[in-house]
Design a protein around this motif. Sequence first.
Motif, mmCIF file in Angstrom:
data_model
loop_
_atom_site.group_PDB
_atom_site.id
_atom_site.type_symbol
_atom_site.label_atom_id
_atom_site.label_comp_id
_atom_site.label_asym_id
_atom_site.label_seq_id
_atom_site.Cartn_x
_atom_site.Cartn_y
_atom_site.Cartn_z
ATOM 1 N N ASP A 143 0.857 -1.181 0.000
ATOM 2 C CA ASP A 143 0.000 0.000 0.000
ATOM 3 C C ASP A 143 0.896 1.234 0.000
ATOM 4 O O ASP A 143 1.870 1.301 0.749
ATOM 5 N N ASP A 144 0.547 2.214 -0.844
ATOM 6 C CA ASP A 144 1.343 3.439 -0.878
ATOM 7 C C ASP A 144 0.767 4.531 0.013
ATOM 8 O O ASP A 144 1.264 5.654 0.032
ATOM 9 N N GLY A 145 -0.317 4.232 0.759
ATOM 10 C CA GLY A 145 -0.840 5.173 1.739
ATOM 11 C C GLY A 145 -1.774 6.226 1.205
ATOM 12 O O GLY A 145 -1.990 7.234 1.872
ATOM 13 N N SER A 146 -2.371 6.006 0.009
ATOM 14 C CA SER A 146 -3.286 7.003 -0.552
ATOM 15 C C SER A 146 -4.570 6.334 -1.008
ATOM 16 O O SER A 146 -4.568 5.161 -1.407
ATOM 17 N N LEU A 147 -5.678 7.072 -0.954
ATOM 18 C CA LEU A 147 -6.962 6.575 -1.416
ATOM 19 C C LEU A 147 -6.909 6.356 -2.922
ATOM 20 O O LEU A 147 -6.518 7.241 -3.680
ATOM 21 N N GLY A 148 -7.298 5.143 -3.349
ATOM 22 C CA GLY A 148 -7.263 4.841 -4.775
ATOM 23 C C GLY A 148 -5.869 4.763 -5.346
ATOM 24 O O GLY A 148 -5.700 4.754 -6.569
ATOM 25 N N GLY A 149 -4.848 4.711 -4.474
ATOM 26 C CA GLY A 149 -3.462 4.706 -4.939
ATOM 27 C C GLY A 149 -3.004 3.337 -5.379
ATOM 28 O O GLY A 149 -3.804 2.436 -5.654
ATOM 29 N N GLN A 150 -1.698 3.162 -5.434
ATOM 30 C CA GLN A 150 -1.120 1.925 -5.927
ATOM 31 C C GLN A 150 -1.093 0.881 -4.811
ATOM 32 O O GLN A 150 -0.198 0.865 -3.975
ATOM 33 N N GLN A 151 -2.105 0.032 -4.811
ATOM 34 C CA GLN A 151 -2.191 -1.056 -3.851
ATOM 35 C C GLN A 151 -2.162 -2.366 -4.622
ATOM 36 O O GLN A 151 -2.989 -2.587 -5.504
ATOM 37 N N ARG A 152 -1.214 -3.208 -4.285
ATOM 38 C CA ARG A 152 -0.994 -4.448 -5.030
ATOM 39 C C ARG A 152 -1.173 -5.651 -4.110
ATOM 40 O O ARG A 152 -1.081 -5.543 -2.886
ATOM 41 N N THR A 153 -1.384 -6.806 -4.737
ATOM 42 C CA THR A 153 -1.492 -8.044 -3.969
ATOM 43 C C THR A 153 -0.775 -9.155 -4.701
ATOM 44 O O THR A 153 -0.652 -9.131 -5.937
ATOM 45 N N ALA A 154 -0.283 -10.125 -3.955
ATOM 46 C CA ALA A 154 0.423 -11.272 -4.519
ATOM 47 C C ALA A 154 0.175 -12.483 -3.632
ATOM 48 O O ALA A 154 -0.063 -12.354 -2.434
ATOM 49 N N VAL A 155 0.232 -13.661 -4.228
ATOM 50 C CA VAL A 155 -0.088 -14.902 -3.537
ATOM 51 C C VAL A 155 1.137 -15.798 -3.512
ATOM 52 O O VAL A 155 1.830 -15.948 -4.522
ATOM 53 N N ARG A 156 1.417 -16.357 -2.349
ATOM 54 C CA ARG A 156 2.490 -17.342 -2.159
ATOM 55 C C ARG A 156 3.839 -16.892 -2.712
ATOM 56 O O ARG A 156 4.530 -17.624 -3.414
ATOM 57 N N GLY A 157 4.239 -15.684 -2.391
ATOM 58 C CA GLY A 157 5.560 -15.211 -2.758
ATOM 59 C C GLY A 157 5.715 -14.825 -4.204
ATOM 60 O O GLY A 157 6.817 -14.453 -4.625
ATOM 61 N N ALA A 158 4.637 -14.896 -4.990
ATOM 62 C CA ALA A 158 4.710 -14.476 -6.384
ATOM 63 C C ALA A 158 4.682 -12.951 -6.447
ATOM 64 O O ALA A 158 4.526 -12.258 -5.438
ATOM 65 N N SER A 159 4.838 -12.422 -7.637
ATOM 66 C CA SER A 159 4.746 -10.979 -7.823
ATOM 67 C C SER A 159 3.306 -10.604 -8.153
ATOM 68 O O SER A 159 2.457 -11.460 -8.416
ATOM 69 N N ALA A 160 3.022 -9.289 -8.167
ATOM 70 C CA ALA A 160 1.675 -8.835 -8.510
ATOM 71 C C ALA A 160 1.320 -9.200 -9.944
ATOM 72 O O ALA A 160 0.152 -9.461 -10.250
ATOM 73 N N ARG A 161 2.301 -9.240 -10.842
ATOM 74 C CA ARG A 161 2.020 -9.616 -12.230
ATOM 75 C C ARG A 161 1.766 -11.109 -12.360
ATOM 76 O O ARG A 161 1.211 -11.557 -13.360
ATOM 77 N N GLN B 159 -3.315 -20.841 -16.030
ATOM 78 C CA GLN B 159 -2.964 -21.079 -14.634
ATOM 79 C C GLN B 159 -1.977 -20.002 -14.173
ATOM 80 O O GLN B 159 -0.918 -19.827 -14.769
ATOM 81 N N PRO B 160 -2.290 -19.252 -13.119
ATOM 82 C CA PRO B 160 -1.361 -18.225 -12.636
ATOM 83 C C PRO B 160 -0.241 -18.851 -11.809
ATOM 84 O O PRO B 160 -0.426 -19.884 -11.163
ATOM 85 N N ILE B 161 0.915 -18.217 -11.822
ATOM 86 C CA ILE B 161 2.055 -18.740 -11.063
ATOM 87 C C ILE B 161 1.776 -18.671 -9.568
ATOM 88 O O ILE B 161 2.020 -19.625 -8.830
ATOM 89 N N GLY B 162 1.267 -17.538 -9.089
ATOM 90 C CA GLY B 162 0.990 -17.415 -7.661
ATOM 91 C C GLY B 162 -0.380 -17.909 -7.287
ATOM 92 O O GLY B 162 -0.549 -18.754 -6.411
ATOM 93 N N GLY B 163 -1.398 -17.401 -7.951
ATOM 94 C CA GLY B 163 -2.767 -17.768 -7.657
ATOM 95 C C GLY B 163 -3.709 -16.757 -8.271
ATOM 96 O O GLY B 163 -3.309 -15.902 -9.070
ATOM 97 N N ALA B 164 -4.982 -16.863 -7.908
ATOM 98 C CA ALA B 164 -6.002 -15.986 -8.474
ATOM 99 C C ALA B 164 -6.947 -15.532 -7.372
ATOM 100 O O ALA B 164 -7.205 -16.257 -6.405
#
Length: 657
Positions: free
Chosen positions: A70-88, A134-139
């Motif tokens: 989280d970058d600390g702003s409303l509607g800002g750059q907030q990303r998620t990742a599963v099991r150590g994968a990247s957001a992409r 199939q995603p590398i981390g998850g969906a």
Amino acid sequence: MVAVTAVTAMAAAAAVSPPVLEVYGQRWTVRPAAAPTVAATTEERAVVVEHLDEGLTGLLQTVPGVATTDDGSLGGQQRTAVRGASARQTGVFLDAVPLGGGFDGRANIGTVDLFGIEAVDVWRSGAPEVLGAQPIGGAIRLQTRSIERRETQLRAAYGAWNTLHLAGGHTQPLRRGGVLGSVSWRRTDGNFSYRSDNGTAFDPSDDQTLRRGNNDGEQFDGLIKARVEAGDLQMVAMHSAYGFRGGLPGNGLRQPTVADRDERRFISTVALSPRNRPSWSAGMYHAQLRQRQRDPLQEFGIAPNDSDNRAMRLGGWGSASPRSAHGLEWPLALRIDAERYDPNERLSAAPDPPNAVRLATSLRSGLLAPLPGQLVRLSASLGLDIVRSDVARIETFGGQLLVPDPVVRVRPDAHVGADVRPMADLLLRTGYTWAGREPTLFELFGDGAFVLPANQVLRPESAHTLDAGATWTPHLGRGVDLLLDAAAFASWHFDLIQFVRSTSDTFVARNQDGARLLGSEWRLRLAWRQRLLLEQTYDWLDARQKSAQAAEQGKPLPLRARHRGRTAVGWNEPLPRDLSAGAQVRFRIESPHTVDTTGTVRVPGRRQVDLSARLGWREGRLVGEITLYNVMDRQQMDLIAYPLPGRHLMGSLSSRF
């Protein structure tokens, strides 16, 4: 916060069905029905509404195996990742529509308002066939509100920095279908205080307390949904609208004053399926996205820094699950996604042809086979993905016009797994996933400028993952119910794509050797006599680079915390006159992590305590709640120089009737 008012034991039917507990209207579903042998978690509406102020980022922090930034702003750059994968490497979907992909490839979960969400499904190291590759981390799939019963919901919340949230929605079933509508509006000044080291981390003499500048914004989210039934068929149409307008904050060392941004997203879908037994489904979607950024004073130091990015997507899917007389099931799915981008209109003189086009076709086939006795179930899935990426032109700042060749790739992936129920309240599961990811347009063709050059010879990323897990849902008697879900995994990643410095001023996407990831995750939920609820989640991850560079070999992968945990304890007390009162304390920890491949720059760990109290009337028809976040007022950040809010208070009043 969770108030425990009803606890029932898991139903004994369906020998290998996902274990379920019900607590205060919450379905503690360990695994969604889709992709049955993939490690997964579902959080339903009663859990979703507890995180309306924290947003999707706060909700996903409670799910095993999921990390957020989280970058600390409303509607800002907030990303998620599963099991150590990247957001992409992590897919995020609104129903069946991908929110990621695009020119950059990462989904911004800060643009999701939970008021219009019914449930959140999280698959780890795999995904259902209908979602494509199939995603590398998850969906992660966000299910929009369902049309089941007549209900009206209203909510108002106010808190620190003039943060205000107003939302309302109504669901109306009809004789042959139903309609639903909801709107949500949120605004904030965002000018919280934080401690700045002035760019000199080892010299505390110039540290000072500042206020976050240019961090105001307002956000709108709307949802319209309709269901029409005709005979044995039903058609569901959905339209979602999102908008944001506000300041463009820099990092904590750079405080712009007039730079601003706005974003708009529109998604429409139509889906057709049988009413009673959904053995097949088909649908299509259309999505539009526009992101504009203005920096008239060049406060970010790049000239020019105005941009107008646009994207349009069209897609469709079809899936079927025919069954034989012996109980065998063959899931089949075909999915086509076409995406068109003009990533930066300031770089091109004419709007047509588009700057970038991508066409992805995914064909998948599976097998689900229960063995005699219904105690063991085997599953297998094989997919073939064809992706064509094409840029019509790249116009650089110097006026040079480049026309690169299209990139076409064909890539298979697979998942095999099994689950077994040796006892009525114990489910064991294991699986293997072979997955991959095509380079994004951003990685292949750069930004059309001198900062990120193109690299069309990038190879796709791939990963092999082994995992095993267990779910135990005993009814212990004396009003005690338990859910314990645990898993461990090992993953080997190859040809990882990372941006590395090529010159003093440029970064280019390159394939690195790979990485090895070992991890474990578990969740405990314990309820006692309709009053006490204990929930604990813990993740352990050891992610190491494999590189020919001595400075990187064996070093931790950037932005991966080794330890992450959360504990919540809630108490609910029935009162006279149909009232109930409750309180909850939440404690979250996260270990320090590095932000570069050599492991020299580290982000401090996180320790956060939240307190909340609630007063409800008539089984939650009217609820008032107050929450104190970050009680210890600790200075925290997920990204270097992007501070997160300190101690702050939020109060809300909600009703349903």
